[in-house]
Design a protein around this motif. Structure first.
Motif, PDB file in Angstrom:
ATOM      1  N   ASP A 129       0.851  -1.199   0.000  1.00 45.76           N
ATOM      2  CA  ASP A 129       0.000   0.000   0.000  1.00 45.76           C
ATOM      3  C   ASP A 129       0.883   1.244   0.000  1.00 45.76           C
ATOM      4  OD1 ASP A 129      -1.932   1.894   0.222  1.00 45.76           O
ATOM      5  OD2 ASP A 129      -2.852   1.069   2.058  1.00 45.76           O
ATOM      6  N   LEU A 130       1.310   1.664  -1.188  1.00 46.11           N
ATOM      7  CA  LEU A 130       2.197   2.816  -1.306  1.00 46.11           C
ATOM      8  C   LEU A 130       1.485   4.102  -0.904  1.00 46.11           C
ATOM      9  CD1 LEU A 130       4.054   1.967  -4.649  1.00 46.11           C
ATOM     10  CD2 LEU A 130       4.915   1.794  -2.311  1.00 46.11           C
ATOM     11  N   ALA A 131       0.190   4.200  -1.131  1.00 45.70           N
ATOM     12  CA  ALA A 131      -0.554   5.412  -0.771  1.00 45.70           C
ATOM     13  C   ALA A 131      -0.544   5.610   0.744  1.00 45.70           C
ATOM     14  CB  ALA A 131      -1.996   5.326  -1.288  1.00 45.70           C
ATOM     15  N   ALA A 132      -0.710   4.500   1.491  1.00 41.74           N
ATOM     16  CA  ALA A 132      -0.686   4.607   2.945  1.00 41.74           C
ATOM     17  C   ALA A 132       0.697   5.066   3.428  1.00 41.74           C
ATOM     18  CB  ALA A 132      -1.047   3.266   3.582  1.00 41.74           C
ATOM     19  N   LEU A 133       1.752   4.499   2.803  1.00 40.20           N
ATOM     20  CA  LEU A 133       3.095   4.930   3.170  1.00 40.20           C
ATOM     21  C   LEU A 133       3.305   6.392   2.842  1.00 40.20           C
ATOM     22  CD1 LEU A 133       5.679   2.126   2.280  1.00 40.20           C
ATOM     23  CD2 LEU A 133       4.941   2.912   4.525  1.00 40.20           C
ATOM     24  N   ASP A 134       2.800   6.814   1.686  1.00 42.60           N
ATOM     25  CA  ASP A 134       2.946   8.217   1.289  1.00 42.60           C
ATOM     26  C   ASP A 134       2.279   9.143   2.307  1.00 42.60           C
ATOM     27  OD1 ASP A 134       3.691  10.068  -1.151  1.00 42.60           O
ATOM     28  OD2 ASP A 134       1.670  10.676  -0.498  1.00 42.60           O
ATOM     29  N   GLU A 135       1.081   8.758   2.777  1.00 39.36           N
ATOM     30  CA  GLU A 135       0.374   9.573   3.782  1.00 39.36           C
ATOM     31  C   GLU A 135       1.172   9.636   5.094  1.00 39.36           C
ATOM     32  OE1 GLU A 135      -3.548   8.155   4.351  1.00 39.36           O
ATOM     33  OE2 GLU A 135      -4.210   8.599   2.303  1.00 39.36           O
ATOM     34  N   ARG A 136       1.716   8.505   5.493  1.00 35.74           N
ATOM     35  CA  ARG A 136       2.477   8.479   6.740  1.00 35.74           C
ATOM     36  C   ARG A 136       3.736   9.333   6.630  1.00 35.74           C
ATOM     37  NH1 ARG A 136       3.093   2.329   8.657  1.00 35.74           N
ATOM     38  NH2 ARG A 136       4.292   3.377  10.310  1.00 35.74           N
ATOM     39  N   LEU A 137       4.393   9.259   5.482  1.00 34.09           N
ATOM     40  CA  LEU A 137       5.596  10.069   5.289  1.00 34.09           C
ATOM     41  C   LEU A 137       5.253  11.549   5.224  1.00 34.09           C
ATOM     42  CD1 LEU A 137       7.498   7.819   2.752  1.00 34.09           C
ATOM     43  CD2 LEU A 137       8.241   8.386   5.072  1.00 34.09           C
ATOM     44  N   GLN A 138       4.114  11.864   4.617  1.00 33.68           N
ATOM     45  CA  GLN A 138       3.690  13.265   4.572  1.00 33.68           C
ATOM     46  C   GLN A 138       3.415  13.782   5.983  1.00 33.68           C
ATOM     47  OE1 GLN A 138       3.624  15.352   1.979  1.00 33.68           O
ATOM     48  NE2 GLN A 138       3.032  16.979   3.422  1.00 33.68           N
ATOM     49  N   GLU A 139       2.847  12.911   6.818  1.00 31.64           N
ATOM     50  CA  GLU A 139       2.564  13.302   8.207  1.00 31.64           C
ATOM     51  C   GLU A 139       3.873  13.487   8.990  1.00 31.64           C
ATOM     52  OE1 GLU A 139      -0.196  11.923  12.016  1.00 31.64           O
ATOM     53  OE2 GLU A 139      -0.025  10.652  10.240  1.00 31.64           O
ATOM     54  N   VAL A 140       4.867  12.638   8.712  1.00 31.11           N
ATOM     55  CA  VAL A 140       6.178  12.801   9.356  1.00 31.11           C
ATOM     56  C   VAL A 140       6.777  14.149   8.993  1.00 31.11           C
ATOM     57  CG1 VAL A 140       8.558  11.962   9.419  1.00 31.11           C
ATOM     58  CG2 VAL A 140       6.669  10.345   9.560  1.00 31.11           C
ATOM     59  N   VAL A 141       6.678  14.488   7.683  1.00 30.42           N
ATOM     60  CA  VAL A 141       7.213  15.785   7.243  1.00 30.42           C
ATOM     61  C   VAL A 141       6.483  16.924   7.933  1.00 30.42           C
ATOM     62  CG1 VAL A 141       7.440  17.338   5.258  1.00 30.42           C
ATOM     63  CG2 VAL A 141       8.030  14.920   5.027  1.00 30.42           C
ATOM     64  N   ALA A 142       5.149  16.835   8.004  1.00 29.34           N
ATOM     65  CA  ALA A 142       4.364  17.907   8.624  1.00 29.34           C
ATOM     66  C   ALA A 142       4.691  18.033  10.124  1.00 29.34           C
ATOM     67  CB  ALA A 142       2.872  17.641   8.421  1.00 29.34           C
ATOM     68  N   LYS A 143       4.762  16.883  10.815  1.00 31.89           N
ATOM     69  CA  LYS A 143       5.037  16.918  12.255  1.00 31.89           C
ATOM     70  C   LYS A 143       6.468  17.350  12.562  1.00 31.89           C
ATOM     71  CE  LYS A 143       1.683  13.484  13.874  1.00 31.89           C
ATOM     72  NZ  LYS A 143       1.518  12.166  14.539  1.00 31.89           N
ATOM     73  N   SER A 144       7.360  17.195  11.583  1.00 31.24           N
ATOM     74  CA  SER A 144       8.754  17.543  11.839  1.00 31.24           C
ATOM     75  C   SER A 144       8.917  19.028  12.128  1.00 31.24           C
ATOM     76  CB  SER A 144       9.627  17.136  10.654  1.00 31.24           C
ATOM     77  OG  SER A 144       9.348  17.953   9.518  1.00 31.24           O
ATOM     78  N   PHE A 145       8.052  19.857  11.541  1.00 27.26           N
ATOM     79  CA  PHE A 145       8.158  21.296  11.798  1.00 27.26           C
ATOM     80  C   PHE A 145       7.789  21.620  13.255  1.00 27.26           C
ATOM     81  CE2 PHE A 145       7.618  21.079   7.187  1.00 27.26           C
ATOM     82  CZ  PHE A 145       8.668  21.876   6.770  1.00 27.26           C
ATOM     83  N   THR A 146       6.728  20.949  13.751  1.00 32.44           N
ATOM     84  CA  THR A 146       6.349  21.132  15.164  1.00 32.44           C
ATOM     85  C   THR A 146       7.454  20.608  16.084  1.00 32.44           C
ATOM     86  OG1 THR A 146       4.019  20.881  14.603  1.00 32.44           O
ATOM     87  CG2 THR A 146       4.626  20.595  16.915  1.00 32.44           C
ATOM     88  N   ALA A 147       7.996  19.436  15.710  1.00 31.64           N
ATOM     89  CA  ALA A 147       9.080  18.866  16.518  1.00 31.64           C
ATOM     90  C   ALA A 147      10.300  19.774  16.507  1.00 31.64           C
ATOM     91  CB  ALA A 147       9.451  17.488  15.991  1.00 31.64           C
ATOM     92  N   GLU A 148      10.518  20.424  15.347  1.00 30.49           N
ATOM     93  CA  GLU A 148      11.663  21.328  15.248  1.00 30.49           C
ATOM     94  C   GLU A 148      11.513  22.509  16.198  1.00 30.49           C
ATOM     95  OE1 GLU A 148      14.380  22.430  11.482  1.00 30.49           O
ATOM     96  OE2 GLU A 148      12.295  23.094  11.344  1.00 30.49           O
ATOM     97  N   GLU A 149      10.293  23.046  16.284  1.00 33.16           N
ATOM     98  CA  GLU A 149      10.037  24.136  17.229  1.00 33.16           C
ATOM     99  C   GLU A 149      10.210  23.656  18.667  1.00 33.16           C
ATOM    100  OE1 GLU A 149       9.530  27.346  16.661  1.00 33.16           O
ATOM    101  OE2 GLU A 149       9.943  26.861  14.568  1.00 33.16           O
ATOM    102  N   LYS A 150       9.725  22.434  18.918  1.00 32.79           N
ATOM    103  CA  LYS A 150       9.876  21.861  20.262  1.00 32.79           C
ATOM    104  C   LYS A 150      11.357  21.684  20.589  1.00 32.79           C
ATOM    105  CE  LYS A 150       8.664  17.820  23.050  1.00 32.79           C
ATOM    106  NZ  LYS A 150       7.987  16.497  23.068  1.00 32.79           N
ATOM    107  N   ALA A 151      12.129  21.239  19.577  1.00 28.33           N
ATOM    108  CA  ALA A 151      13.558  21.058  19.798  1.00 28.33           C
ATOM    109  C   ALA A 151      14.227  22.383  20.104  1.00 28.33           C
ATOM    110  CB  ALA A 151      14.192  20.418  18.559  1.00 28.33           C
ATOM    111  N   LYS A 152      13.791  23.435  19.393  1.00 27.28           N
ATOM    112  CA  LYS A 152      14.354  24.758  19.666  1.00 27.28           C
ATOM    113  C   LYS A 152      14.074  25.174  21.110  1.00 27.28           C
ATOM    114  CE  LYS A 152      14.121  26.579  14.940  1.00 27.28           C
ATOM    115  NZ  LYS A 152      13.486  27.582  14.044  1.00 27.28           N
ATOM    116  N   GLU A 153      12.827  24.920  21.556  1.00 26.83           N
ATOM    117  CA  GLU A 153      12.472  25.252  22.936  1.00 26.83           C
ATOM    118  C   GLU A 153      13.326  24.447  23.919  1.00 26.83           C
ATOM    119  OE1 GLU A 153       8.342  24.645  23.519  1.00 26.83           O
ATOM    120  OE2 GLU A 153       7.705  26.156  22.046  1.00 26.83           O
TER     121      GLU A 153
END
Length: 446
Positions: A129-153
């Motif tokens: 299921d490549l579509a499911a993997l694509d969605e999960r990877l897209q979510e990782v990319v999206a969450k990485s920005f929040t995690a990056e802010e958390k890391a800065k804090e």
């Protein structure tokens, strides 16, 4: 077993042998960072097929895509093979998700890895299921920005905590540098602070340099004060050593003297000066004291030997004076009047002075005993004088005269019927009677 897959482009992160991305940590490296529960096996038969001629296909939103050929066995074996490759991708995505949660400080690298992996899905030689993997990877990319802010804090919090720790150490060092006088303890503490300082990281260069300069100034201040203290201490010790050298020389010059009393007094003076001189360096002070004490002990040992010899010679005199005291003390105490007692004391003193000196230990007791006898005779003289003094006797008679006057007043008041006046006069007569008796007791030495 062998298979044929479309060759990836040079920029693709998919390894030529597996079709998976090559950029970022490998699955093995990620497993060393965190433990991930393996996902359930995929169902490749649901998401693709392998034809009899070995052609391998995967279903996508845009339709089927040829991913390669399988020549190493039966089609079902090829399907399982490409399914396992998909499972490897699923594991890698799960590792990226866990990594983002557990290591937010690596959010940027995780995002790049996820983006590269997402881009490679279009050419990946896998069935699943490549579509499911694509969605999960897209979510990782999206969450990485929040995690990056958390890391800065988190980095800022760690930076602030590190600054606070070093500031506290600096303030302690400054307090030590300004006023501490426990030199060894404070020096050890500054070394401990330096070792702790080396373990604190994560502070920006400018702030760290400013704190280090304050710490260095505090250490320099402490070292200057400590150096001045010990320099002054060395000066004082040197002066004390010179003074004690002089005292030792004086003590050694006196050790053979036979002027026992004067020299003993001089040694007491030298000891007093020794205490005032202060402490020299320990080994020097100990050596000087040994010389001083040796000279002092030599004199006093000789003096004691001479005094002990004299005491043995004076022992007979002590026995003679003790016999005189035993003889005359009871006779003087039993004397009936002052004249007799005075005569006995004069006789005792005459014999006493003819005997001569007694041992040192007996001097004070014998003198005290003689003084007590003389004091006893003096008290007898005083009592005798009081008994025979006309003025004292006249004063006592005056008390009795007053008693008679008040008794006469009481009797007269009673005859006249003045009861209260009579009682008052009798009370006064009683008071004067007590005073008269006291006066007579004084005359009689009671």
């Amino acid at each position: 077993m062998s298979d044929t897959t479309p060759s990836p482009t040079p920029s693709s992160p998919v390894p030529p042998t597996s079709g998976t991305p090559a950029a970022g940590p490998s699955p093995a490296q990620l497993r060393r960072r965190t433990t991930v529960v393996a996902p359930p096996r995929s169902q490749p038969e649901k998401w693709g097929r392998v034809d009899e001629d070995g052609s391998a296909w995967v279903k996508t939103a845009d339709g089927e895509r040829l991913i390669g050929t399988w020549q190493a066995g039966a089609p079902e074996e090829g399907l399982a093979h490409f399914g396992r490759r998909y499972d490897d991708l699923v594991t890698e995505v799960a590792l990226l998700e866990r990594r983002l949660e557990s290591h937010p400080v690596e959010a940027t690298a995780t995002r790049k890895h996820a983006a590269d992996l997402k881009e490679s899905l279009a050419t990946a030689a896998v069935i699943g299921d490549l579509a499911a993997l694509d969605e999960r990877l897209q979510e990782v990319v999206a969450k990485s920005f929040t995690a990056e802010e958390k890391a800065k804090e988190l980095r800022q919090q760690r930076r602030n905590a590190a600054i606070a720790r070093k500031t506290k150490l600096v303030e302690e060092a400054e307090a030590i540098g300004a006023s501490a006088t426990s030199w060894k303890q404070s020096g050890d503490r500054l070394r401990d602070i330096l070792e702790e300082w080396k373990t604190i990281h994560g502070i920006d260069r400018k702030t760290d340099d400013a704190l280090w300069k304050r710490f260095s100034r505090a250490r320099e201040s402490f070292n200057r004060r400590r150096g001045s203290h010990f320099a002054e201490l060395d000066r004082v010790r040197a002066a004390a050593a010179r003074r004690k050298e002089e005292l030792v020389a004086a003590a050694e010059a006196l050790q053979d003297s036979e002027e026992w009393n004067d020299t003993a007094a001089e040694y007491r003076h030298l000891m007093s000066e020794w205490k005032k001189a202060g402490r020299a360096q320990k080994d020097v002070d100990d050596s000087l004291w040994e010389r001083f004490k040796k000279a002092q002990d030599n004199f006093f040992d000789r003096r004691k030997a001479v005094m002990d010899q004299r005491d043995s010679e004076f022992a007979a005199n002590g026995a003679a004076k003790r016999a005189l005291l035993d003889e005359y003390s009871p006779r003087i105490d039993a004397a009936e009047n002052y004249d007799e007692a005075r005569s006995l004391v004069s006789e005792l003193v005459g014999k006493w002075e003819q005997i001569g000196r007694v041992p040192r230990a007996d001097m004070r007791p014998f003198d005290d005993a003689l003084r007590n006898l003389e004091r006893h005779v003096a008290d007898m003289e005083k009592a005798e004088w009081q008994r025979t003094d006309p003025e004292v006797q006249a004063r006592a008679q005056q008390f009795w005269d007053r008693v008679k006057d008040f008794e006469a007043q009481a009797e007269k008041a009673e005859k006249a019927g003045r009861t209260k006046d009579a009682e008052k006069a009798r009370a006064q007569a009683a008071q004067w009677t007590e005073w008269a008796k006291a006066a007579e007791d004084s005359l009689n030495g009671l």
